[in-house]
Design a protein around this motif. Sequence first.
Motif, PDB file in Angstrom:
ATOM      1  N   ASP A 112       0.836  -1.203   0.000  1.00 15.18           N
ATOM      2  CA  ASP A 112       0.000   0.000   0.000  1.00 15.18           C
ATOM      3  C   ASP A 112       0.871   1.253   0.000  1.00 15.18           C
ATOM      4  OD1 ASP A 112      -2.290  -1.432  -0.120  1.00 15.18           O
ATOM      5  OD2 ASP A 112      -2.553  -1.541   2.052  1.00 15.18           O
ATOM      6  N   ALA A 113       2.147   1.048   0.215  1.00 19.23           N
ATOM      7  CA  ALA A 113       3.129   2.125   0.052  1.00 19.23           C
ATOM      8  C   ALA A 113       4.339   1.502  -0.624  1.00 19.23           C
ATOM      9  CB  ALA A 113       3.511   2.707   1.404  1.00 19.23           C
ATOM     10  N   GLU A 114       5.048   2.325  -1.369  1.00 20.54           N
ATOM     11  CA  GLU A 114       6.233   1.827  -2.077  1.00 20.54           C
ATOM     12  C   GLU A 114       7.450   2.012  -1.191  1.00 20.54           C
ATOM     13  OE1 GLU A 114       5.873   0.344  -4.958  1.00 20.54           O
ATOM     14  OE2 GLU A 114       3.723   0.781  -4.798  1.00 20.54           O
ATOM     15  N   PRO A 115       8.341   1.031  -1.142  1.00 21.61           N
ATOM     16  CA  PRO A 115       9.540   1.212  -0.318  1.00 21.61           C
ATOM     17  C   PRO A 115      10.454   2.286  -0.923  1.00 21.61           C
ATOM     18  CG  PRO A 115       9.478  -0.996  -1.299  1.00 21.61           C
ATOM     19  CD  PRO A 115       8.290  -0.268  -1.804  1.00 21.61           C
ATOM     20  N   GLY A 116      10.611   3.380  -0.192  1.00 24.59           N
ATOM     21  CA  GLY A 116      11.412   4.494  -0.720  1.00 24.59           C
ATOM     22  C   GLY A 116      12.670   4.731   0.081  1.00 24.59           C
ATOM     23  N   GLY A 117      12.930   3.897   1.085  1.00 20.50           N
ATOM     24  CA  GLY A 117      14.079   4.111   1.953  1.00 20.50           C
ATOM     25  C   GLY A 117      15.362   3.582   1.326  1.00 20.50           C
ATOM     26  N   ARG A 118      16.466   4.240   1.661  1.00 23.88           N
ATOM     27  CA  ARG A 118      17.799   3.801   1.236  1.00 23.88           C
ATOM     28  C   ARG A 118      18.695   3.898   2.464  1.00 23.88           C
ATOM     29  NH1 ARG A 118      14.655   2.861  -2.191  1.00 23.88           N
ATOM     30  NH2 ARG A 118      14.805   3.240  -4.441  1.00 23.88           N
ATOM     31  N   LEU A 119      19.633   2.976   2.604  1.00 25.28           N
ATOM     32  CA  LEU A 119      20.428   2.918   3.835  1.00 25.28           C
ATOM     33  C   LEU A 119      21.260   4.184   4.032  1.00 25.28           C
ATOM     34  CD1 LEU A 119      21.765  -0.761   3.830  1.00 25.28           C
ATOM     35  CD2 LEU A 119      19.819   0.186   5.107  1.00 25.28           C
ATOM     36  N   PRO A 120      21.163   4.808   5.212  1.00 33.72           N
ATOM     37  CA  PRO A 120      22.028   5.953   5.506  1.00 33.72           C
ATOM     38  C   PRO A 120      23.338   5.517   6.155  1.00 33.72           C
ATOM     39  CG  PRO A 120      20.290   5.781   7.153  1.00 33.72           C
ATOM     40  CD  PRO A 120      20.114   4.612   6.232  1.00 33.72           C
ATOM     41  N   MET A 121      23.513   4.208   6.304  1.00 35.73           N
ATOM     42  CA  MET A 121      24.729   3.637   6.891  1.00 35.73           C
ATOM     43  C   MET A 121      25.072   2.354   6.150  1.00 35.73           C
ATOM     44  SD  MET A 121      24.090   3.746  10.993  1.00 35.73           S
ATOM     45  CE  MET A 121      25.729   3.143  11.381  1.00 35.73           C
ATOM     46  N   THR A 122      26.369   2.077   6.097  1.00 34.53           N
ATOM     47  CA  THR A 122      26.835   0.804   5.571  1.00 34.53           C
ATOM     48  C   THR A 122      26.509  -0.300   6.572  1.00 34.53           C
ATOM     49  OG1 THR A 122      28.695   1.998   4.625  1.00 34.53           O
ATOM     50  CG2 THR A 122      28.902  -0.403   4.747  1.00 34.53           C
ATOM     51  N   PHE A 123      26.020  -1.436   6.095  1.00 29.22           N
ATOM     52  CA  PHE A 123      25.843  -2.601   6.962  1.00 29.22           C
ATOM     53  C   PHE A 123      27.062  -3.498   6.769  1.00 29.22           C
ATOM     54  CE2 PHE A 123      21.212  -3.151   8.410  1.00 29.22           C
ATOM     55  CZ  PHE A 123      20.997  -1.783   8.440  1.00 29.22           C
ATOM     56  N   PRO A 124      27.973  -3.544   7.746  1.00 31.73           N
ATOM     57  CA  PRO A 124      29.190  -4.353   7.572  1.00 31.73           C
ATOM     58  C   PRO A 124      28.874  -5.844   7.561  1.00 31.73           C
ATOM     59  CG  PRO A 124      29.318  -2.921   9.517  1.00 31.73           C
ATOM     60  CD  PRO A 124      27.899  -2.918   9.064  1.00 31.73           C
ATOM     61  N   ALA A 125      29.789  -6.604   6.964  1.00 35.10           N
ATOM     62  CA  ALA A 125      29.640  -8.057   6.979  1.00 35.10           C
ATOM     63  C   ALA A 125      30.224  -8.647   8.259  1.00 35.10           C
ATOM     64  CB  ALA A 125      30.314  -8.666   5.755  1.00 35.10           C
TER      65      ALA A 125
END
Length: 716
Positions: free
Chosen positions: A531-544
């Motif tokens: 019902d909403a489109e995902p518009g978020g983008r990571l503001p931080m790197t997710f380390p492995a």
Amino acid sequence: MLAALGAATGSAQQTHSRPWLNPELSAAVRAALALAQMTTDEKLSLLRSASANLAGPKRPTGLVQGIERLGIGPIRETNAGLGIAIPLEEDAPTSEDEAVALPAALATAASWDPELAYAAGAMIGEEARRKGFNVLLAGAANLARDPRNGRNFEYSGEDPLLSGTMVGAALRGIADRHVVSTMKHFALNDQETNRTLVDARIDRDALRESDLLAFEIANERGHPGAVMCAYNLVEGVHACENRWLLDRVLRRDWGFRGWVMSDWGAVHSTVPAALAGLDQESGVEWDSQVFYGAPLKVAFEQGALPTGRLDAMALHVLTALFAAGAVDHPPQPAPLDIDADSAVAERAAREGIVLLRNEGNLLPLTRSARRIAVIGGHADTGVMSGGGSSQVIPIGGPALRVPIPAQAAWMVFDPSPPLRAIAGKAPEAQVEYADGSNVTAAAESAQRADVAVVFATKWEAEGHDSDDLSLPHGQDALISAVAAANPRTIVVLETGNPVLMPWRDQVGAIIEAWYPGSRGGEAIADILFGDAEPGGRLPMTFPASPAQLPRPEILGRDNPWKHVFLVDYREGSAVGYRWFDARKLTPLYPFGFGLSYTHFRYADLRVEGGNGLGATFSVTNDGGRPGFAVPQLYVRAVAADGSMLQRLVAWRKLRLNPGETRTVTLTAEPRLVAYFDSERDGWRIDPGRYPVAVATAADSPVLQTTVWLNARTLPP
Ligand code: BGC
């Protein structure tokens, strides 16, 4: 009432006898006129706020009595960036303490939408006014240098441009409601564990290119009335008596005209602090002794504090109050507009959700699912929020309050249960909840279902960094077991930081919902069901893994209390994705990343160089649904230490309908193409050919070229 109106409008008669109340005059002139009327004691009274023994509902975090005889009312300060947060001591919160809770600032930053950050700032500014406050201690611009920092959820990510832009917009929103905003924690308060003992070491030029650039941009865009100096030391000097930071950088280079207040308990001296640039001691009871007030008066009388400096300190406070309109428009206690404010919180939560994985288009869910298993994370009760001074007591009270004795804190869940929201989206389905404490029962529930949605949480709080990047309490094992029972497993993360995901390849979909606030459950369900489109983008790197970080361990954790220890920010300005790029490290998920339910095509890149840098390209939604594209412009340029560093220099967030094409022109922020040169006291761009990329994440260029840039210098 009449008197209040008179003060607010500055009636002709009043402004004749009290010209500083004349709103036609500039804030600086009004401040000078008011100052000229003030006694030494009155000036001194503006320079300290109290916070202890302030009882009763709506109590401020800091209070300055004000100078009523001059029509300057009390200064009433309250926390913080995620909503109005009342200091909670032993007592249980009452309904008077409740406010609408925004999602984590990290979530708002993940929207990459400065207008949304503005709306969030305006919302909390308005709530502050209605609750009787005229200073909001909101505007946290620290860079998320370490993904274990317990306060990253209050910050706006790892990039100076993204963070500065989003915080600046929020600061502006607050000030537009006639509330003084506070940029904090200045500077390098990038570690919470033993934060008062951290002596942050970094090359000054690298600092200008990273943390300070975030503050600089936020200051330019948001014009905060106050800046809060931090607990830690910088280069061996406490931030609240660091003349280089407070006087040289903030006042001289950036032209800051408001007041510098200390963090609560961050003052360590009287004259050195006052001469270095600290204008106001906050919450005096929090310091080891009262440093301003009587001791400051003695210093003044003995000539250790020159009249000019005392006047400047008071002037800074007055200027900010006049500039924000806090004197002309004193707070008007009124009920909150809960529906309107909750709508802002919900929008921020929704637009900040990041879709990380979506195998075989498992999402969005169809309403035809007959059995849905919802598992874990107290999803039947509410959504998690972060702890510390920014903790909002949500409207209706916490859905759940879990004591955390080790940190003398409470874990608070906002009353917006995802289970209810999911059930509301699929009224025909049988929605079954398992709390996850029994892994076998949860897996069985998943096996019976068409789809399983596992909620995983990790609590973060001020004053304490996480020891690691893992989900706690056996949640990794729970997710693996559920995914083994049903490959159509969706993981919803409610975390204040990146986490490791050892089960990533076993699950169908992952969404990062952060701490989603007052309407988090609804926002999550909107994304899950499309019902909403995902518009978020990571503001931080997710380390492995933590081994990829500049400091695999949090330093000073076991240091005996009261021993200052060094934290060497050896990565300099190579924060987050810049570090990963420079070291050729592959993260779990890169900065800037986020999927959509549609897809986009990028074409026709043209760049213009010379004295500036512009990039024009087209974006087409070539999928079947509307969606958000967030094209990011990166440049690779030399940093002060001579290394080549990738930098985000501009971006745009676009909503495109299926088949729609938009031509986008992005203009690079020049300081992000430059390096800081303290020897020449400014920013420099060396002439040369620079690699440029339009990308969908820091490591995912979609269009690339090079551009010639002329030599350029910019003032500090
Ligand atoms: C925090 C600030 C907060 C202040 C007042 C401190 O512990 O670092 O962000 O505004 O307390 O509550």
